[in-house]
Structures are given as C-alpha cells and as structure tokens.
Design an enzyme around this catalytic site. Sequence first.
Site, PDB file in Angstrom:
ATOM      1  N   ARG A  10       0.834  -1.213   0.000  1.00 47.47           N
ATOM      2  CA  ARG A  10       0.000   0.000   0.000  1.00 47.47           C
ATOM      3  C   ARG A  10       0.863   1.255   0.000  1.00 47.47           C
ATOM      4  O   ARG A  10       0.567   2.233  -0.689  1.00 47.47           O
ATOM      5  CB  ARG A  10      -0.932  -0.012   1.222  1.00 47.47           C
ATOM      6  CG  ARG A  10      -1.767   1.254   1.369  1.00 47.47           C
ATOM      7  CD  ARG A  10      -2.857   1.091   2.424  1.00 47.47           C
ATOM      8  NE  ARG A  10      -2.345   0.896   3.774  1.00 47.47           N
ATOM      9  CZ  ARG A  10      -1.898   1.868   4.563  1.00 47.47           C
ATOM     10  NH1 ARG A  10      -1.890   3.120   4.145  1.00 47.47           N
ATOM     11  NH2 ARG A  10      -1.469   1.602   5.776  1.00 47.47           N
ATOM     12  N   HIS A  12       4.221   1.483  -0.872  1.00 42.87           N
ATOM     13  CA  HIS A  12       5.401   1.607  -1.727  1.00 42.87           C
ATOM     14  C   HIS A  12       5.293   1.066  -3.148  1.00 42.87           C
ATOM     15  O   HIS A  12       6.244   1.220  -3.913  1.00 42.87           O
ATOM     16  CB  HIS A  12       6.600   0.946  -1.044  1.00 42.87           C
ATOM     17  CG  HIS A  12       6.974   1.578   0.261  1.00 42.87           C
ATOM     18  ND1 HIS A  12       7.375   2.887   0.358  1.00 42.87           N
ATOM     19  CD2 HIS A  12       6.974   1.086   1.532  1.00 42.87           C
ATOM     20  CE1 HIS A  12       7.626   3.176   1.641  1.00 42.87           C
ATOM     21  NE2 HIS A  12       7.380   2.095   2.368  1.00 42.87           N
ATOM     22  N   LYS A  42       3.116  11.954   6.415  1.00 44.72           N
ATOM     23  CA  LYS A  42       4.316  11.113   6.393  1.00 44.72           C
ATOM     24  C   LYS A  42       5.432  11.914   5.720  1.00 44.72           C
ATOM     25  O   LYS A  42       5.258  12.411   4.611  1.00 44.72           O
ATOM     26  CB  LYS A  42       4.056   9.798   5.646  1.00 44.72           C
ATOM     27  CG  LYS A  42       5.235   8.850   5.726  1.00 44.72           C
ATOM     28  CD  LYS A  42       4.943   7.467   5.189  1.00 44.72           C
ATOM     29  CE  LYS A  42       6.209   6.607   5.325  1.00 44.72           C
ATOM     30  NZ  LYS A  42       6.041   5.246   4.825  1.00 44.72           N
ATOM     31  N   THR A  44       8.521  11.368   4.356  1.00 42.04           N
ATOM     32  CA  THR A  44       9.127  10.899   3.101  1.00 42.04           C
ATOM     33  C   THR A  44       8.528   9.556   2.742  1.00 42.04           C
ATOM     34  O   THR A  44       8.379   8.687   3.615  1.00 42.04           O
ATOM     35  CB  THR A  44      10.653  10.702   3.261  1.00 42.04           C
ATOM     36  OG1 THR A  44      11.223  11.942   3.693  1.00 42.04           O
ATOM     37  CG2 THR A  44      11.295  10.287   1.947  1.00 42.04           C
ATOM     38  N   ASN A  45       8.169   9.390   1.495  1.00 45.74           N
ATOM     39  CA  ASN A  45       7.685   8.081   1.056  1.00 45.74           C
ATOM     40  C   ASN A  45       8.031   7.846  -0.406  1.00 45.74           C
ATOM     41  O   ASN A  45       7.870   8.736  -1.238  1.00 45.74           O
ATOM     42  CB  ASN A  45       6.174   7.976   1.237  1.00 45.74           C
ATOM     43  CG  ASN A  45       5.678   6.561   1.048  1.00 45.74           C
ATOM     44  OD1 ASN A  45       5.927   5.683   1.889  1.00 45.74           O
ATOM     45  ND2 ASN A  45       4.986   6.303  -0.061  1.00 45.74           N
ATOM     46  N   THR A  46       8.470   6.639  -0.685  1.00 45.61           N
ATOM     47  CA  THR A  46       8.876   6.255  -2.039  1.00 45.61           C
ATOM     48  C   THR A  46       7.862   5.294  -2.647  1.00 45.61           C
ATOM     49  O   THR A  46       7.494   4.302  -2.001  1.00 45.61           O
ATOM     50  CB  THR A  46      10.258   5.569  -1.995  1.00 45.61           C
ATOM     51  OG1 THR A  46      11.197   6.479  -1.418  1.00 45.61           O
ATOM     52  CG2 THR A  46      10.721   5.173  -3.390  1.00 45.61           C
ATOM     53  N   ARG A  78       8.378  14.070  -0.778  1.00 44.90           N
ATOM     54  CA  ARG A  78       8.835  14.706   0.466  1.00 44.90           C
ATOM     55  C   ARG A  78       7.870  15.801   0.871  1.00 44.90           C
ATOM     56  O   ARG A  78       7.555  16.676   0.061  1.00 44.90           O
ATOM     57  CB  ARG A  78      10.222  15.332   0.273  1.00 44.90           C
ATOM     58  CG  ARG A  78      11.330  14.322   0.288  1.00 44.90           C
ATOM     59  CD  ARG A  78      12.689  14.998   0.124  1.00 44.90           C
ATOM     60  NE  ARG A  78      13.585  14.113  -0.611  1.00 44.90           N
ATOM     61  CZ  ARG A  78      14.134  13.018  -0.099  1.00 44.90           C
ATOM     62  NH1 ARG A  78      13.924  12.708   1.160  1.00 44.90           N
ATOM     63  NH2 ARG A  78      14.893  12.247  -0.831  1.00 44.90           N
ATOM     64  N   HIS A 108       9.590  -3.178   4.363  1.00 40.73           N
ATOM     65  CA  HIS A 108      10.084  -1.844   4.697  1.00 40.73           C
ATOM     66  C   HIS A 108      10.928  -1.324   3.545  1.00 40.73           C
ATOM     67  O   HIS A 108      11.727  -2.079   2.975  1.00 40.73           O
ATOM     68  CB  HIS A 108      10.896  -1.951   5.996  1.00 40.73           C
ATOM     69  CG  HIS A 108      11.819  -0.816   6.286  1.00 40.73           C
ATOM     70  ND1 HIS A 108      11.385   0.449   6.603  1.00 40.73           N
ATOM     71  CD2 HIS A 108      13.177  -0.753   6.302  1.00 40.73           C
ATOM     72  CE1 HIS A 108      12.441   1.238   6.801  1.00 40.73           C
ATOM     73  NE2 HIS A 108      13.528   0.532   6.627  1.00 40.73           N
ATOM     74  N   PHE A 109      10.748  -0.037   3.191  1.00 39.50           N
ATOM     75  CA  PHE A 109      11.633   0.593   2.219  1.00 39.50           C
ATOM     76  C   PHE A 109      12.725   1.295   3.001  1.00 39.50           C
ATOM     77  O   PHE A 109      12.442   2.236   3.748  1.00 39.50           O
ATOM     78  CB  PHE A 109      10.863   1.594   1.353  1.00 39.50           C
ATOM     79  CG  PHE A 109      11.711   2.178   0.255  1.00 39.50           C
ATOM     80  CD1 PHE A 109      11.733   1.597  -1.003  1.00 39.50           C
ATOM     81  CD2 PHE A 109      12.512   3.287   0.489  1.00 39.50           C
ATOM     82  CE1 PHE A 109      12.543   2.107  -2.017  1.00 39.50           C
ATOM     83  CE2 PHE A 109      13.320   3.804  -0.514  1.00 39.50           C
ATOM     84  CZ  PHE A 109      13.329   3.220  -1.762  1.00 39.50           C
ATOM     85  N   ASP A 110      13.961   0.831   2.853  1.00 38.61           N
ATOM     86  CA  ASP A 110      15.033   1.422   3.662  1.00 38.61           C
ATOM     87  C   ASP A 110      15.557   2.702   3.027  1.00 38.61           C
ATOM     88  O   ASP A 110      15.497   3.766   3.625  1.00 38.61           O
ATOM     89  CB  ASP A 110      16.156   0.409   3.858  1.00 38.61           C
ATOM     90  CG  ASP A 110      17.085   0.837   4.975  1.00 38.61           C
ATOM     91  OD1 ASP A 110      16.632   0.869   6.133  1.00 38.61           O
ATOM     92  OD2 ASP A 110      18.234   1.194   4.689  1.00 38.61           O
TER      93      ASP A 110
HETATM   94  P1  T3P Z   1       8.277   1.976   6.141  1.00 37.92           P
HETATM   95  O1  T3P Z   1       9.194   1.351   7.149  1.00 37.92           O
HETATM   96  O2  T3P Z   1       6.809   1.780   6.482  1.00 37.92           O
HETATM   97  O3  T3P Z   1       8.565   1.497   4.724  1.00 37.92           O
HETATM   98  O4  T3P Z   1      12.132   5.522   7.309  1.00 37.92           O
HETATM   99  C1  T3P Z   1      10.857   5.764   7.801  1.00 37.92           C
HETATM  100  C2  T3P Z   1       9.817   5.549   6.721  1.00 37.92           C
HETATM  101  O5  T3P Z   1      10.093   6.428   5.609  1.00 37.92           O
HETATM  102  C3  T3P Z   1       9.805   4.147   6.175  1.00 37.92           C
HETATM  103  O6  T3P Z   1       8.507   3.579   6.190  1.00 37.92           O
HETATM  104  C4  T3P Z   1      10.250   4.270   4.742  1.00 37.92           C
HETATM  105  C5  T3P Z   1      10.068   5.705   4.413  1.00 37.92           C
HETATM  106  N1  T3P Z   1      11.089   6.158   3.465  1.00 37.92           N
HETATM  107  C6  T3P Z   1      10.804   6.065   2.110  1.00 37.92           C
HETATM  108  O7  T3P Z   1       9.738   5.619   1.714  1.00 37.92           O
HETATM  109  N2  T3P Z   1      11.753   6.499   1.228  1.00 37.92           N
HETATM  110  C7  T3P Z   1      12.979   6.958   1.613  1.00 37.92           C
HETATM  111  O8  T3P Z   1      13.808   7.322   0.760  1.00 37.92           O
HETATM  112  C8  T3P Z   1      13.272   6.989   3.027  1.00 37.92           C
HETATM  113  C9  T3P Z   1      14.615   7.463   3.498  1.00 37.92           C
HETATM  114  C10 T3P Z   1      12.300   6.602   3.901  1.00 37.92           C
END
Ligand code: T3P
Length: 113
Positions: A10, A12, A42, A44-46, A78, A108-110
């Site tokens: 959901r 990513h 949120k 940052t999200n990719t 961002r 998880h997206f690191d």
């Molecule tokens: P999640 O763990 O649910 O995937 O790092 C904290 C959250 O930010 C983490 O959520 C991932 C997200 N994030 C991205 O989506 N892209 C990025 O480049 C970074 C650094 C973090």
Amino acid sequence: EGSRYRHFQRQHVDHPRTGAANDNAYCNLMMRRRGLTRGRCKPTNTFIHSSLNTIRSVCQGRRNLCDSRQSFSMTVCRNRGRYPRCNYVGRRHNRRMRLGCRNGVPVHFDRML
Ligand code: T3P
C-alpha cells in the site's frame, strides 16, 4: 508477515505509475489516496513503479536488508507542508534500492542506493 507485506504494498508499490503526470501532483494525490496523510503528513515516502514479483525478488536468502542488483523506477515524495496541509514535492529516480525483508517478502523501504 502477511499484514506487513500488504502494508508495504500500500505504501510503496504503484505499478504501472498511476495518478498524475506532474510529480508534485502525483505525490499529493497518491499520499492521500494511500492513506499516508491521515493523522500526520508522512515526511518521506517512495513509490516503486515495478511489478510486485520483481520487487519481491529483491528479498533473497535470510538477510533482513537486501540490496537490489537492478535499478528501479521510483518517485520519492517529500512533505514541505504542515499538517493538515500536507504538501509534497515529488522527484523521479532510477536507482538501486535497499529493502527490509521478512520471510522472503518486503516489509520496509530502507533507502535508495
Ligand atoms: P516503512 O518502514 O513503512 O517502509 O524511514 C521511515 C519511513 O520512511 C519508512 O517507512 C520508509 C520511508 N522512506 C521512504 O519511503 N523512502 C525513503 O527514501 C526513506 C529514506 C524513507
């Protein structure tokens, strides 16, 4: 870890890239549509624009963190706004990535590499 895997999808996975052509508009739409602006913005999200099977194949072996060998098309969103007025700036990248994996699936997206 089925629920964490669904949560990862959901947050990513967006394949093919949907929403708006403009990157900022894309982020503002998708962050809201995927529920990532409820309660807080949120930061940052990719979103990854590849098939789930291809993304999942990054998770290999018993490692928790797995680096992809191939590059992936993605949009990084961002937040520049203040809740409740989340306002995202979007940027597209074609990069390798590091995922957090559990039991062979991403949870998880690191970060981009
Ligand atoms: P999640 O763990 O649910 O995937 O790092 C904290 C959250 O930010 C983490 O959520 C991932 C997200 N994030 C991205 O989506 N892209 C990025 O480049 C970074 C650094 C973090």
